[in-house]
Design a protein around this motif. Structure first.
Motif, PDB file in Angstrom:
ATOM      1  N   ALA A  32       0.860  -1.185   0.000  1.00  0.00           N
ATOM      2  CA  ALA A  32       0.000   0.000   0.000  1.00  0.00           C
ATOM      3  C   ALA A  32       0.895   1.234   0.000  1.00  0.00           C
ATOM      4  N   GLN A  34      -0.479   4.631  -0.417  1.00  0.00           N
ATOM      5  CA  GLN A  34      -1.169   5.837   0.030  1.00  0.00           C
ATOM      6  C   GLN A  34      -2.438   5.411   0.741  1.00  0.00           C
ATOM      7  N   TRP A  35      -2.811   6.190   1.773  1.00  0.00           N
ATOM      8  CA  TRP A  35      -3.996   5.881   2.550  1.00  0.00           C
ATOM      9  C   TRP A  35      -4.953   7.054   2.510  1.00  0.00           C
ATOM     10  N   ARG A  40      -7.843   3.487   5.076  1.00  0.00           N
ATOM     11  CA  ARG A  40      -7.698   2.365   4.150  1.00  0.00           C
ATOM     12  C   ARG A  40      -6.792   2.756   2.981  1.00  0.00           C
ATOM     13  N   PRO A  41      -6.029   1.793   2.478  1.00  0.00           N
ATOM     14  CA  PRO A  41      -5.157   2.104   1.331  1.00  0.00           C
ATOM     15  C   PRO A  41      -5.973   2.519   0.114  1.00  0.00           C
ATOM     16  N   THR A  42      -5.471   3.533  -0.584  1.00  0.00           N
ATOM     17  CA  THR A  42      -6.154   3.991  -1.791  1.00  0.00           C
ATOM     18  C   THR A  42      -5.522   3.427  -3.062  1.00  0.00           C
ATOM     19  N   TRP A  43      -4.232   3.094  -3.014  1.00  0.00           N
ATOM     20  CA  TRP A  43      -3.610   2.436  -4.158  1.00  0.00           C
ATOM     21  C   TRP A  43      -2.390   1.644  -3.716  1.00  0.00           C
ATOM     22  N   TYR A  44      -2.052   0.658  -4.522  1.00  0.00           N
ATOM     23  CA  TYR A  44      -0.960  -0.262  -4.242  1.00  0.00           C
ATOM     24  C   TYR A  44       0.065  -0.221  -5.363  1.00  0.00           C
ATOM     25  N   ILE A  97       5.903   3.660   5.247  1.00  0.00           N
ATOM     26  CA  ILE A  97       5.269   2.763   4.282  1.00  0.00           C
ATOM     27  C   ILE A  97       5.764   1.339   4.481  1.00  0.00           C
ATOM     28  N   LYS A 100       4.236  -0.172   7.684  1.00  0.00           N
ATOM     29  CA  LYS A 100       2.854  -0.597   7.462  1.00  0.00           C
ATOM     30  C   LYS A 100       2.794  -1.889   6.651  1.00  0.00           C
ATOM     31  N   ALA A 101       3.685  -2.023   5.660  1.00  0.00           N
ATOM     32  CA  ALA A 101       3.691  -3.231   4.824  1.00  0.00           C
ATOM     33  C   ALA A 101       4.102  -4.450   5.636  1.00  0.00           C
TER      34      ALA A 101
END
Length: 105
Positions: A32, A34-35, A40-44, A97, A100-101
């Motif tokens: 992910a 961006q949140w 919630r993640p907006t893009w991966y 980032i 979080k991953a």
């Protein structure tokens, strides 16, 4: 070489060290990037792009600053403080980032 490089290059080293250390600990194929405001993640991005893309981006921006400072110095203002701020922001965001991953794995 700018004195801000004394901050930039260690941060690039930190980015690479984090990628090498935490990369194997991320089990998913995507990260992910961006949140949204809801958390919630907006893009991966793919794992390789998510890890090494930030290093490539930092090096590309530093190269652009060098080229402009060398060939068009009248167009460059505040390169020192800009490079320091860029380095700190890129380093911090990349570490967050990756953290979080790893937690999501």
């Amino acid at each position: 070489m700018l004195s801000a490089d004394l901050i930039f290059w260690p941060i690039v080293g930190l980015l690479a060290a984090c990628n090498l250390y935490f990369g194997p600990r991320i089990s998913s194929d995507q990260i992910a990037m961006q949140w949204g405001l809801d958390g919630r993640p907006t893009w991966y991005a793919s794992k390789a792009v998510g890890l090494w893309g930030m290093v490539a981006f930092a090096l590309a921006v530093r190269s652009l600053i060098w080229v402009l400072s060398t060939y068009a110095p009248s167009k460059v203002h505040g390169a020192e403080i800009g490079l320091v701020l860029f380095s700190v922001i890129v380093g911090t965001s990349h570490v967050l980032i990756i953290r979080k991953a790893v937690q999501a794995s």
